[in-house]
Scaffold this motif. Structure first.
Motif, PDB file in Angstrom:
ATOM      1  N   ARG A  18       0.804  -1.229   0.000  1.00  0.00           N
ATOM      2  CA  ARG A  18       0.000   0.000   0.000  1.00  0.00           C
ATOM      3  C   ARG A  18       0.841   1.285   0.000  1.00  0.00           C
ATOM      4  O   ARG A  18       0.426   2.303   0.533  1.00  0.00           O
ATOM      5  CB  ARG A  18      -0.925   0.047   1.225  1.00  0.00           C
ATOM      6  CG  ARG A  18      -1.817  -1.141   1.389  1.00  0.00           C
ATOM      7  CD  ARG A  18      -2.962  -1.091   0.394  1.00  0.00           C
ATOM      8  NE  ARG A  18      -4.139  -1.757   0.919  1.00  0.00           N
ATOM      9  CZ  ARG A  18      -5.212  -1.101   1.347  1.00  0.00           C
ATOM     10  NH1 ARG A  18      -5.264   0.203   1.306  1.00  0.00           N
ATOM     11  NH2 ARG A  18      -6.234  -1.762   1.777  1.00  0.00           N
ATOM     12  N   LYS A  19       2.027   1.224  -0.561  1.00  0.00           N
ATOM     13  CA  LYS A  19       2.895   2.394  -0.519  1.00  0.00           C
ATOM     14  C   LYS A  19       2.804   3.248  -1.781  1.00  0.00           C
ATOM     15  O   LYS A  19       3.411   4.311  -1.861  1.00  0.00           O
ATOM     16  CB  LYS A  19       4.350   1.956  -0.292  1.00  0.00           C
ATOM     17  CG  LYS A  19       4.587   1.306   1.071  1.00  0.00           C
ATOM     18  CD  LYS A  19       5.974   0.692   1.139  1.00  0.00           C
ATOM     19  CE  LYS A  19       6.151  -0.184   2.356  1.00  0.00           C
ATOM     20  NZ  LYS A  19       6.494   0.544   3.590  1.00  0.00           N
ATOM     21  N   ASP A  20       2.052   2.783  -2.786  1.00  0.00           N
ATOM     22  CA  ASP A  20       2.009   3.481  -4.071  1.00  0.00           C
ATOM     23  C   ASP A  20       1.525   4.919  -3.956  1.00  0.00           C
ATOM     24  O   ASP A  20       1.924   5.779  -4.733  1.00  0.00           O
ATOM     25  CB  ASP A  20       1.083   2.730  -5.040  1.00  0.00           C
ATOM     26  CG  ASP A  20       1.674   1.384  -5.414  1.00  0.00           C
ATOM     27  OD1 ASP A  20       2.892   1.209  -5.172  1.00  0.00           O
ATOM     28  OD2 ASP A  20       0.939   0.518  -5.912  1.00  0.00           O
ATOM     29  N   GLN A  21       0.652   5.142  -2.979  1.00  0.00           N
ATOM     30  CA  GLN A  21       0.080   6.469  -2.795  1.00  0.00           C
ATOM     31  C   GLN A  21       1.162   7.535  -2.578  1.00  0.00           C
ATOM     32  O   GLN A  21       0.999   8.679  -2.959  1.00  0.00           O
ATOM     33  CB  GLN A  21      -0.808   6.422  -1.555  1.00  0.00           C
ATOM     34  CG  GLN A  21      -2.186   6.972  -1.748  1.00  0.00           C
ATOM     35  CD  GLN A  21      -2.948   6.998  -0.415  1.00  0.00           C
ATOM     36  OE1 GLN A  21      -2.464   6.574   0.628  1.00  0.00           O
ATOM     37  NE2 GLN A  21      -4.149   7.507  -0.470  1.00  0.00           N
ATOM     38  N   THR A  22       2.264   7.146  -1.925  1.00  0.00           N
ATOM     39  CA  THR A  22       3.216   8.170  -1.492  1.00  0.00           C
ATOM     40  C   THR A  22       4.657   7.956  -1.926  1.00  0.00           C
ATOM     41  O   THR A  22       5.448   8.886  -1.886  1.00  0.00           O
ATOM     42  CB  THR A  22       3.237   8.245   0.048  1.00  0.00           C
ATOM     43  OG1 THR A  22       3.551   6.957   0.560  1.00  0.00           O
ATOM     44  CG2 THR A  22       1.889   8.681   0.590  1.00  0.00           C
ATOM     45  N   GLU A  48      -6.764  13.478   1.276  1.00  0.00           N
ATOM     46  CA  GLU A  48      -6.897  13.941  -0.104  1.00  0.00           C
ATOM     47  C   GLU A  48      -5.540  14.112  -0.790  1.00  0.00           C
ATOM     48  O   GLU A  48      -5.384  13.783  -1.948  1.00  0.00           O
ATOM     49  CB  GLU A  48      -7.623  15.285  -0.086  1.00  0.00           C
ATOM     50  CG  GLU A  48      -8.504  15.539  -1.278  1.00  0.00           C
ATOM     51  CD  GLU A  48      -9.334  16.785  -1.032  1.00  0.00           C
ATOM     52  OE1 GLU A  48      -8.891  17.862  -1.454  1.00  0.00           O
ATOM     53  OE2 GLU A  48     -10.391  16.670  -0.367  1.00  0.00           O
ATOM     54  N   ARG A  49      -4.564  14.667  -0.067  1.00  0.00           N
ATOM     55  CA  ARG A  49      -3.241  14.894  -0.647  1.00  0.00           C
ATOM     56  C   ARG A  49      -2.183  14.119   0.134  1.00  0.00           C
ATOM     57  O   ARG A  49      -1.411  14.696   0.897  1.00  0.00           O
ATOM     58  CB  ARG A  49      -2.913  16.387  -0.633  1.00  0.00           C
ATOM     59  CG  ARG A  49      -3.717  17.200  -1.639  1.00  0.00           C
ATOM     60  CD  ARG A  49      -3.349  18.674  -1.617  1.00  0.00           C
ATOM     61  NE  ARG A  49      -3.743  19.347  -0.395  1.00  0.00           N
ATOM     62  CZ  ARG A  49      -4.991  19.758  -0.139  1.00  0.00           C
ATOM     63  NH1 ARG A  49      -5.948  19.573  -1.021  1.00  0.00           N
ATOM     64  NH2 ARG A  49      -5.272  20.360   1.000  1.00  0.00           N
ATOM     65  N   PRO A  50      -2.161  12.781  -0.064  1.00  0.00           N
ATOM     66  CA  PRO A  50      -1.168  11.997   0.672  1.00  0.00           C
ATOM     67  C   PRO A  50       0.236  12.331   0.206  1.00  0.00           C
ATOM     68  O   PRO A  50       0.423  12.832  -0.909  1.00  0.00           O
ATOM     69  CB  PRO A  50      -1.532  10.554   0.318  1.00  0.00           C
ATOM     70  CG  PRO A  50      -2.272  10.638  -0.968  1.00  0.00           C
ATOM     71  CD  PRO A  50      -2.945  11.970  -0.999  1.00  0.00           C
ATOM     72  N   GLY A  51       1.216  12.084   1.048  1.00  0.00           N
ATOM     73  CA  GLY A  51       2.584  12.352   0.638  1.00  0.00           C
ATOM     74  C   GLY A  51       3.532  12.242   1.808  1.00  0.00           C
ATOM     75  O   GLY A  51       3.157  11.827   2.904  1.00  0.00           O
ATOM     76  N   ASN A  52       4.782  12.620   1.535  1.00  0.00           N
ATOM     77  CA  ASN A  52       5.791  12.670   2.583  1.00  0.00           C
ATOM     78  C   ASN A  52       6.096  14.122   2.884  1.00  0.00           C
ATOM     79  O   ASN A  52       6.424  14.887   1.986  1.00  0.00           O
ATOM     80  CB  ASN A  52       7.039  11.914   2.140  1.00  0.00           C
ATOM     81  CG  ASN A  52       6.784  10.430   2.099  1.00  0.00           C
ATOM     82  OD1 ASN A  52       6.497   9.834   3.131  1.00  0.00           O
ATOM     83  ND2 ASN A  52       6.836   9.837   0.916  1.00  0.00           N
ATOM     84  N   TYR A  53       5.970  14.492   4.124  1.00  0.00           N
ATOM     85  CA  TYR A  53       6.097  15.888   4.518  1.00  0.00           C
ATOM     86  C   TYR A  53       7.172  16.042   5.574  1.00  0.00           C
ATOM     87  O   TYR A  53       7.286  15.228   6.490  1.00  0.00           O
ATOM     88  CB  TYR A  53       4.764  16.410   5.069  1.00  0.00           C
ATOM     89  CG  TYR A  53       3.658  16.418   4.035  1.00  0.00           C
ATOM     90  CD1 TYR A  53       3.506  17.504   3.171  1.00  0.00           C
ATOM     91  CD2 TYR A  53       2.802  15.337   3.908  1.00  0.00           C
ATOM     92  CE1 TYR A  53       2.505  17.520   2.214  1.00  0.00           C
ATOM     93  CE2 TYR A  53       1.799  15.335   2.949  1.00  0.00           C
ATOM     94  CZ  TYR A  53       1.653  16.419   2.101  1.00  0.00           C
ATOM     95  OH  TYR A  53       0.672  16.422   1.153  1.00  0.00           O
TER      96      TYR A  53
END
Lengths: 339, 448
Positions: free
Chosen positions: B21-25, B302-307
């Motif tokens: 499930r890592k594709d999102q980010t 809504e805006r997944p990512g690494n921050y």
């Protein structure tokens, strides 16, 4: 923003599998075996399957009611017990006896111990053992497969009225390949016939290849621990191989041992019953090897032509003992620095 | 499954393979977030004694300045993540439940990213002990989730010699990809950090273990250590819990930490890749830990990512910034889905040990659903996956009978590190690891 937040403890994800799914796939895997045995023995076996399954399910429901527990029909385990019991009985087994055996299988084999997961013995085999003890003649009277009128006529003993013992009709009865070997002094069956199943025997112990295929499906599906059939069959073949090597004139070859009787059915569908088998991999190896060994010993040296049922029941009985010695190897208890 | 592990790559025995499930980010470069108007800095963001506040209400502080000092050896300081004014030191809710003391900071309007406080040292001239002190002064704690102070972890007790520094770049928890991005984007900091940590523990060699679902990270690290024989990068099979200390040592060194013992007893010290990045970034600059990279993901975002998030940022601010609406009932998880905890309040801040924030709405996919518990059918799957080699089926049976002491004395309950594999696979949905946590804490209570 006023979000509704759930408080839960980890893990928050779950493998999508369930008891129902496991049991459902066992039922699914049994259906081809049932269909083939109906094809071989006709409407008598269809009726046998229907009676044992219905009785098993109704008995389960009855005991749920009595003990005030929610219905467990949805987990399909009673269906499996019913189907398996029918598959271990002779095709011409009187239906009323089958119903009593199915009741005993669920009532004494399962409900009494607390239901799903608590039965120390395989319930279907307990029912089968009851049938062998209570109705010895009917439980060892076999019919030839592929009779011409099997789809239009019931076998005479099938419809025996309750509490009566059917008269043996010689025109229909025959010996199983194992009984021929044991009591008539030699193998009279081609191994290939054992494989495809055009032989006499219990409803479900005829086609070794079909049972093998359906069993492999369950292994791939994760509903059967692969160690159970591998250890049971391996151990039976090895034990038989030793005797065959010592005296090929007296003992049958390992392939005959594997393909005959209920060994395939037992290895894939009955010894593999999770509740009544060990929970650790090491325990399963010991358990399976024990069952395979006992099967061959009973067949070769016991008074009965077939030993799978008792071998598995003995294996079941040994489970608590096996689990005392066969716990998993634990990380960090023995091994030190790279040694 | 164990038959195939030889073909599937280097790993430990047993364990599970949940969907990544890592594709999102994982393809998303690390981004910055704007500063929250108010920061919450708990004095306990680590395992050990709380830090002692150095500031009082109304005091002005600059970004990077220490605002609380370590209270002795098992403690670390806290640094101001923003320039602003101290609003007070108050009891605030934390992710773990009970309220603890926290410093509240009002961010000065228009503050920039520039760090205005430094304590420069000549790193090359430091002794091992001075280097460890410098690591403590930087306020670094393990970035993988346990929040154990890094200077403690790198202090090898007298009488023990550590030959290998093991670095955990596995990131085996589903959803998370912050470490992955760090390995790709901050490779140099990581290698600098690894070299400093090797010096601190006195280890002649280091091994970085990375799961094979991150080939670009392996390539980046290998390129960065080319020509340095002391640091090895090893690819491991993607499997949970590959990143746990004991399993990583088993996979990389084929050693086993003794039951109840610590890794230095068998010559190893394990650190997280994120910790190495902090070390390699902060020490040469003489700064304290005020930011960290976290994965914000899950179907509810809504805006997944690494921050790159300042420590102390309230979850409410972070989640609003990534477009979390909060319309559906959701689980908000700090960390990964296998071992992370849900939070009860959105006022809880991001702390030093938080590696991810996941929003899992109820009933999204089969994986989050938990149908009712059924009796154990003794299928043995839990036994087949337990990485420690426990018998969770038996432990669960004993827990149901409340025989907690038998669990500890005869079935090694205390060796369970609560990875949750048993609960993950149980087809009867028995909350096994949850039982074990309760059993452990009841046993601890009785012992004390």
């Amino acid at each position: 923003m006023r979000p509704r937040i759930e408080i839960k403890t980890s893990p928050h994800i779950k493998e999508p599998d369930s008891v129902e799914r496991i049991m459902r796939s066992v039922v699914l895997a049994l259906l081809p075996v049932c269909a083939f045995s109906v094809y071989q023995f006709g409407i008598s076996v269809a009726a046998l399957l229907a009676v044992t399954t219905a009785t098993a399910v109704l008995t389960e429901q009855l005991f749920n009611r009595l003990s005030g527990r929610p219905s467990t029909i949805g987990d399909y385990s009673a269906v499996i017990t019913g189907l398996l019991l029918a598959l271990t009985l002779p095709p011409a087994f009187p239906l009323w006896m089958a119903a009593v055996s199915a009741f005993v299988a669920i009532a004494l084999g399962k409900a009494l111990f607390g239901g799903l997961g608590y039965n120390p013995f395989n319930p279907a085999l307990l029912g089968r053992a009851f049938a062998a003890a209570a109705f010895p003649e009917a439980a060892s009277t076999w019919t030839q497969a592929g009779l011409a009128d099997r789809f239009t006529e019931f076998l005479p003993s099938t419809l025996a009225p309750p509490f009566s013992t059917p008269a043996s009709v010689d025109a229909y009865t025959t010996a199983t390949p194992l009984a021929e070997w044991k009591f008539e002094g030699g193998i009279a069956t081609e191994t290939w016939d054992l494989m495809i199943g055009t032989i006499a025997g219990s409803a479900g112990e005829t086609s070794a290849l079909l049972v093998l295929a359906c069993g492999l499906f369950l292994v791939l599906r994760g509903a059967v621990n692969w160690r159970v059939p591998v250890s049971v069959l391996g151990s039976a073949a090895a034990t038989a191989g030793v005797f065959y090597a010592l005296d090929p004139g007296t003992y049958p070859d390992p392939l005959f041992v594997l393909a005959s009787g209920a060994l395939m059915l037992g290895a894939f569908f009955m010894a593999s019953d999770m509740s009544s088998s060990p929970v650790t991999p090491a325990g399963i190896w010991i358990y399976g090897i024990l069952i395979g060994f006992l099967t061959v010993i009973i067949r070769f040296f016991g008074g009965l032509p077939e030993g799978v049922m008792y071998a598995i029941l003995l294996g079941n009985a040994a489970v608590p003992l096996i689990e005392r010695i066969a716990q998993p190897r634990m990380y960090g208890l023995r091994k030190g620095r790279g040694q | 499954m164990s038959v195939l592990s030889f073909l599937g790559g280097l790993t430990f025995p047993r364990g599970i393979e949940p969907p990544g499930r890592k594709d999102q980010t994982r393809e998303q470069p690390i981004r910055r977030l704007s500063f929250a108007p108010r920061m919450v800095l708990p004095l306990t963001q680590h395992f050990g004694r709380p830090a002692r506040p150095l500031v009082t209400r109304g005091q002005e502080v600059v970004r990077g300045e220490p605002i609380a000092e370590a209270d002795g050896w098992p403690s670390v300081p806290v640094h101001a993540p923003v320039t602003g004014t101290v609003e007070g030191v108050e009891l605030m809710p934390t992710a773990r439940g009970p309220k603890t003391e926290a410093i509240l900071l009002r961010t000065a309007p228009g503050d920039s990213q520039v760090v205005r406080w430094h304590r420069q040292r000549d790193l090359d001239a430091l002794s091992r002990r001075e280097l460890i002190d410098a690591i403590q002064d930087a306020g670094i704690v393990g970035q993988g989730g346990a929040s154990f102070p890094t200077h403690l972890k790198l202090s090898v007790p007298d009488g023990y010699a550590v030959d290998t520094l093991v670095v955990n770049g596995c990131e085996c928890e589903p959803f998370l990809s912050a470490d992955h991005r760090l390995m790709v984007e901050a490779t140099e900091w990581i290698i600098t950090g690894v070299r400093l940590a090797m010096r601190a523990v006195g280890a002649p060699q280091a091994v970085i273990g990375v799961e094979d679902n991150k080939p670009d990270a392996v390539a980046a690290l290998q390129a960065a250590v080319a020509g340095d024989d002391a640091i090895r990068v090893t690819q491991l099979k993607s499997k949970y819990p590959q990143g746990s200390e004991k399993m990583l040592i088993k996979a990389l060194l084929d050693r086993e930490v003794p039951s109840g013992g610590l890794p230095y007893e068998i010559g190893a010290v394990v650190n997280n890749i994120g910790t190495m990045a902090q070390l390699g970034y902060l020490l040469p600059r003489g700064e304290g830990l005020i930011e960290r990279v976290i994965t914000v993901a899950g179907p509810g975002v809504e805006r997944p990512g690494n921050y790159r998030v300042p420590v102390g940022t309230p979850l409410r601010y972070l989640l609003e910034a990534v477009g979390f609406e909060g319309d559906d009932p959701s689980r908000i998880i700090l960390g990964g889905p296998m071992m992370g905890n849900t939070v009860a309040f959105l006022d809880v801040p991001v702390t030093k040990g938080v590696s991810g924030v996941l929003v899992l709405p109820e009933g999204v996919g089969d994986e989050t659903e938990r149908p009712p518990t059924q009796p154990c059918i003794r299928c043995g799957r839990c036994v087949e996956v337990c990485p420690v080699g426990l018998n969770p089926a038996e432990l669960g049976r004993l827990a149901a009978k409340r025989q907690y002491q038998v669990m500890e004395e005869r079935f090694h309950l205390n060796d369970c590190f609560e990875c949750g594999c048993c609960s993950y696979v149980c087809p009867s949905n028995i909350p096994l690891v949850q039982y074990f946590r309760i059993a452990k804490s009841l046993n601890r209570e009785r012992a004390s």
